[in-house]
Design a protein around this motif. Structure first.
Motif, PDB file in Angstrom:
ATOM      1  N   ASP A 256      72.868  43.411  13.744  1.00 12.55           N
ATOM      2  CA  ASP A 256      72.870  44.089  12.450  1.00 12.55           C
ATOM      3  C   ASP A 256      74.293  44.450  12.026  1.00 12.55           C
ATOM      4  O   ASP A 256      74.671  44.295  10.860  1.00 12.55           O
ATOM      5  CB  ASP A 256      72.004  45.344  12.539  1.00 12.55           C
TER       6      ASP A 256
ATOM      7  N   TYR B  96      73.509  48.129   4.945  1.00 16.50           N
ATOM      8  CA  TYR B  96      73.565  48.492   6.359  1.00 16.50           C
ATOM      9  C   TYR B  96      73.837  49.982   6.531  1.00 16.50           C
ATOM     10  O   TYR B  96      73.188  50.654   7.342  1.00 16.50           O
ATOM     11  CB  TYR B  96      74.654  47.681   7.059  1.00 16.50           C
TER      12      TYR B  96
ATOM     13  N   ALA C 229      76.470  42.822   8.911  1.00 15.27           N
ATOM     14  CA  ALA C 229      76.959  43.794   7.928  1.00 15.27           C
ATOM     15  C   ALA C 229      78.463  43.667   7.724  1.00 15.27           C
ATOM     16  O   ALA C 229      78.980  43.972   6.643  1.00 15.27           O
ATOM     17  CB  ALA C 229      76.611  45.210   8.381  1.00 15.27           C
TER      18      ALA C 229
END
Length: 474
Positions: free
Chosen positions: A358, A204, A362
């Motif tokens: 996201d 990430y 992560a």
């Protein structure tokens, strides 16, 4: 039963004679003979008969449903008015019948006995967890001569991650150097990489930093804008079209009210505010104060809210909210973003969801849930756009605006995210070339990190053996 032949006479006479013979039908054999099926094999004969019966029953059922379902009535109304009579989603929501009075009374009585969890304005722990980290640049400048004082205002691990990322970008920059700013790329990559924090995955950090570097170093103007923004707000999560800012009353309330009230504002024309609030348990609001006192700004301890700010105009276009955070089971719920009608279904709304999802995966979350009103035709398009899978439907899930709400439940798993959902969204937002470059960069960096890890283990082992040997020699 034989049908008499008519050699002379008109066709009408022949038809009349054939039909008159039907009155003499008394047995099943007479029916078969009338249709010319008597001499056929039994299997074929009865197969044709049952086929005819099925056809008759089907036509009868279809015609009955058309009458009972009101289709013919709607066709007649449309022919008279020239417009469709099927209600749109907003009308269907507004006209939904209210619950029985006894149920509403029971709800009110039980809620009085149930102590609601406290709410707060500002940053919850979940909000702080998701936001980026960064030093207070103003404090650093003010105490530039006092190293110990400066270090107190730098988040743990930030300095080490910054130096590591800076060197990596020096070895492999993401593009051409800006004239007159030879270190701009290294600094952009390093501050965004370190800003992801020490608890996010390496994949990430690399992906976010490379995207940030590309955006920041596109031109001298973008470099200055993003550098200045980092100086003032290092915690914001920055994307290509939007950025996420922790929702604040002083900074965002008036703008959110203006774009969702239904009144004409700037380039936005007036609209029915039920387009925004029709399927939510609050709104429309008569004034900004009502909005401030609603659950949009009043957050529980296991919730977080962010303003979706358009990068070009630096103006909010909506709000994205997380609820039901469950760290024990690594799950959290994503609410459908509240955006102005002209931004509904756009790439900006999709990117806001992508940035949140996201970051959550992560950080280690395993599942993100999205629950939508089963009657929200427009809202139900969103899960497919961001890769969610429908998991089921819960009847009588909630009471919204004193009416029943059935909810469709959608989910995104971390395994699905890693297996292709993330790449699908990244490609949709940044293009095929950027997605291919991102995958290639992460693959090569993973291999390099693994090599460095093995070398470090080897060095640590050799140093440990050396210390043991030195101790034995003494």
């Amino acid at each position: 039963m034989a049908i008499p032949e008519v050699n002379n006479g008109s066709d009408l006479d022949k038809l009349w004679l054939a039909l008159s013979s039907l009155t003499s039908i008394q047995t099943l054999d007479d029916i078969l003979e009338a249709f010319g099926l008597k001499d056929m094999p039994a299997a074929q004969r009865y197969g044709i008969m049952f086929g005819c019966m099925t056809f008759t029953f089907t036509i009868t059922a279809v015609v009955s449903l058309l009458f009972l379902g009101g289709t013919f009535k709607r066709i007649q109304e449309q022919s008279e008015t020239g417009t469709a009579t099927i209600p749109d989603a907003i009308t269907a929501r507004v006209d939904r019948p209210l619950l029985l009075e006894r149920l509403l009374e029971a709800r009110e009585r039980l809620m009085k006995n149930d102590a609601s969890p406290p709410t707060q304005e500002g940053f919850t722990n979940l909000t702080k967890t998701i936001l980026n980290v960064g030093p207070s640049v103003e404090v650093v400048k003010k105490n530039s001569s006092k190293k110990q004082e400066v270090r107190r205002h730098i988040p743990p691990g930030y300095e080490a991650n910054y130096l590591t990322a800076y060197r990596k970008c020096q070895d492999k920059p993401g593009g051409k150097t800006l004239s007159g700013l030879p270190e701009a790329r290294y600094e952009a990559y390093a501050r965004s990489y370190a800003g992801c924090g020490v608890n996010t995955s390496f994949t990430y950090r690399r992906s976010y930093a490379r995207m940030y570097e590309t955006l920041a170093c596109n031109t001298h103007a973008t470099e200055k804008k993003m550098s200045d923004h980092f100086t003032n707000r290092p915690e914001d999560i920055v994307g290509r079209m939007v950025r996420l800012e922790a929702l604040e009353v002083d900074r965002h309330m008036q703008a959110i009210y203006d774009i969702t009230s239904g009144e004409a504002h700037l380039e936005n024309k007036s609209f029915n505010p039920m387009e925004v609030w029709g399927f939510l348990d609050c709104g429309p609001f008569a004034n900004p104060k009502e909005l401030q006192n609603s659950w949009v700004f009043q957050r529980k301890h296991n919730e977080a809210s962010f303003a979706i700010v358009e990068s070009i105009t630096d103006r909010p276009i909506g709000v994205i909210i997380l609820t039901n955070d469950d760290p024990k089971n690594l799950t959290v719920s994503l609410e459908l973003p509240i955006v102005k009608p002209t931004s509904d279904g756009t790439a900006e709304q999709i990117e806001a969801c992508f940035l949140v999802m996201d970051k959550l995966f992560a950080l280690g979350y395993r599942r993100i849930q999205l629950a939508l009103d089963a009657h929200d035709a427009s809202g139900k398009k969103m899960p497919a756009r961001i890769g969610f899978t429908q998991e089921g439907m819960i009847p009588k899930h909630m009471i919204v605006k004193e009416s029943n709400r059935d909810s469709n439940i959608y989910g995104m798993l971390n395994s699905d995210w890693d297996a292709g959902a993330r790449s699908f969204l990244f490609k949709k937002l940044h293009g095929a070339a950027a997605q291919k470059s991102d995958d290639s960069n992460n693959k090569s960096e993973d291999e390099l990190d693994e090599q460095q890890r093995q070398l470090k283990e080897k060095r640590d082992k050799e140093e440990a053996e050396k210390k043991v040997q030195e101790k034995a020699n003494k």
